[in-house]
Structures are given as structure tokens and as C-alpha cells.
Design an enzyme around this catalytic site. Sequence first.
Site, PDB file in Angstrom:
ATOM      1  N   ASP A   1       0.828  -1.210   0.000  1.00 12.21           N
ATOM      2  CA  ASP A   1       0.000   0.000   0.000  1.00 12.21           C
ATOM      3  C   ASP A   1       0.863   1.260   0.000  1.00 12.21           C
ATOM      4  OD1 ASP A   1       0.991  -0.367   2.568  1.00 12.21           O
ATOM      5  OD2 ASP A   1      -0.968  -0.698   3.486  1.00 12.21           O
TER       6      ASP A   1
ATOM      7  N   ASN B   1      -6.692  -2.521  14.833  1.00  7.24           N
ATOM      8  CA  ASN B   1      -8.109  -2.782  14.522  1.00  7.24           C
ATOM      9  C   ASN B   1      -8.288  -4.009  13.628  1.00  7.24           C
ATOM     10  OD1 ASN B   1      -7.210  -1.926  12.044  1.00  7.24           O
ATOM     11  ND2 ASN B   1      -8.630  -0.211  11.824  1.00  7.24           N
TER      12      ASN B   1
ATOM     13  N   HIS C   1      -6.771  -4.553  10.713  1.00  9.04           N
ATOM     14  CA  HIS C   1      -6.589  -4.351   9.270  1.00  9.04           C
ATOM     15  C   HIS C   1      -5.324  -5.050   8.783  1.00  9.04           C
ATOM     16  CE1 HIS C   1      -4.197  -0.250   9.594  1.00  9.04           C
ATOM     17  NE2 HIS C   1      -3.391  -1.275   9.717  1.00  9.04           N
TER      18      HIS C   1
ATOM     19  N   GLU D   1      -9.401  -1.698   5.866  1.00 13.85           N
ATOM     20  CA  GLU D   1      -9.950  -1.381   7.179  1.00 13.85           C
ATOM     21  C   GLU D   1     -11.179  -2.254   7.457  1.00 13.85           C
ATOM     22  OE1 GLU D   1      -8.067   0.258   8.941  1.00 13.85           O
ATOM     23  OE2 GLU D   1      -7.423   2.184   8.131  1.00 13.85           O
TER      24      GLU D   1
END
Length: 243
Positions: free
Chosen positions: A67, A136, A138, A143
Site C-alpha cells: 500500500d 483494529n 486491518h 480497514e
Amino acid sequence: MNIIIVKDYDEVSRKAADLIIEQIKQKPSSVLGLATGSTPVGTYKTLTNALKKKEVDFSDITTFNLDEYYPIDREHDQSYWYFMHTNLFHHINIREGRKNILNGKAEDVDQECKDYEAAIKKIGGIDLQLLGIGNNGHIAFNEPGSSFTSRTRLVDLDESTIQANSRFFSSKDKVPGKALSMGLGTIMEAKKIILLATSEKKAKAVRLSIEGPQSEDVPASVLQKHTNCTFIIDQAAASLLKK
Ligand code: PGA
């Protein structure tokens, strides 16, 4: 899923580097999927040292990064282009033209993402994908709520990710709110996957990914379906596992 629990960050880095070196020895032209963040820094240092000791040769590998922030200049000291060059590429004998990173300044974002997918396909897919995991759950910038079949695309960062990554920027409002990210569907096509997690901050995400139900609320739980996925985690990150 294979789970390897080791003592601490250094042991995670050593183990991950060993598996990457083994992959390159088996197939010198390996296609590696690479990750950024604090977690893989030790792995990249260990790989750099292995090259110095002539334990590995990177001259025939190709890499694809997961990414990149959007928009961001590659010269920005928080771009993932910059991260990869300072933490790994400047120190190893990878060839020019073999390092693929999504362009954080692409004018035609859809085309950039399509071209990235096409380049991965053309080379025959990713042999070994390295992953970190967000607090979280991800993976890459997929996400919570990302589709398990998602492909490379422009995504909005979660508020919690912006908060977590603000430690690298002068202030929270300097963190780009978007990114280009390989999708979960893209990642799942890698032949082998290694996910690294260290510290108690990751313990909940690790537990939900491994022992929780498969759910798009926990993107890394998609990995339960992968046939060759290894989590390398330290004792703190493993501390909430039941089994
Ligand atoms: P970290 O980030 O390695 O800096 O903890 C991991 C991630 O957010 O995927």
C-alpha cells in the site's frame, strides 16, 4: 493457519527473515509482497545483515508493496516509497525496475490500481506475502468492513489508523486520509503468507483474527481460509489466545 509464538520482537524478526531467506534460496526469482510499519523494520535489518554475510542474494527477486498513502510524494519522509528505500532497498542488491510500489501521486487512480493488479498477474502472482496487522485487525489498508474479495483500490483510512499512524507525522491532521491498497482478495492469492505481530497492543486483533469468527469487521480473519498462512507473534501479542 500455523501459529509460531516466540519470545520477543527480535525473535519475530529473526524467524520472519529466516523464512524469507529460505523462500529466496528455494526460488531465487521469488516475487515477494512487502509490508511497511514498525513491525517489519527488524526483519528488514536482519535481511540486510544476511546479505552482508552472503547468506542470501536478492539480485533476482521482484517485490510488490501492499500500500501507499494517497496523496503523497514519494520523497515525503513518511511515504512508503521512502520507508522501503531507507529500511531495505538502499541496503540490498535488488535490481532497478523490480521494486513495485503504488504511486501515491497517480493522476488516474483506477488505472494505477488496475495496472498494479495486472503486473502481479503477469509475473505469475506473489510467492510470499509479508503482512503486519493493525490494532483494529486491518491488513494493508483494508480497514474493518472491507470486502473479503476486494482488489487494489483507493480506500479511506479509519479514524483509529489515522490516530495510530499520527506518531510518525508532525500532527494528526498531516496524516493523509486515504491510501491505495491491495485488496483482501489480492492478498489471499499469494501462495504463502506470513503475518507478524508484536506487543500487547496487537493481542486483541491477533485473537480475533485467529480464534474469532470470520468477519469483515476483522479483515485479518480472512486469512483463516488461506492454505499456507503463518502468524509469527511474540508472547505479548499471543497473550489473549485461548488455545
Ligand atoms: P505497525 O503497523 O507495524 O506499525 O504496528 C501495522 C499495520 O498498521 O498494519
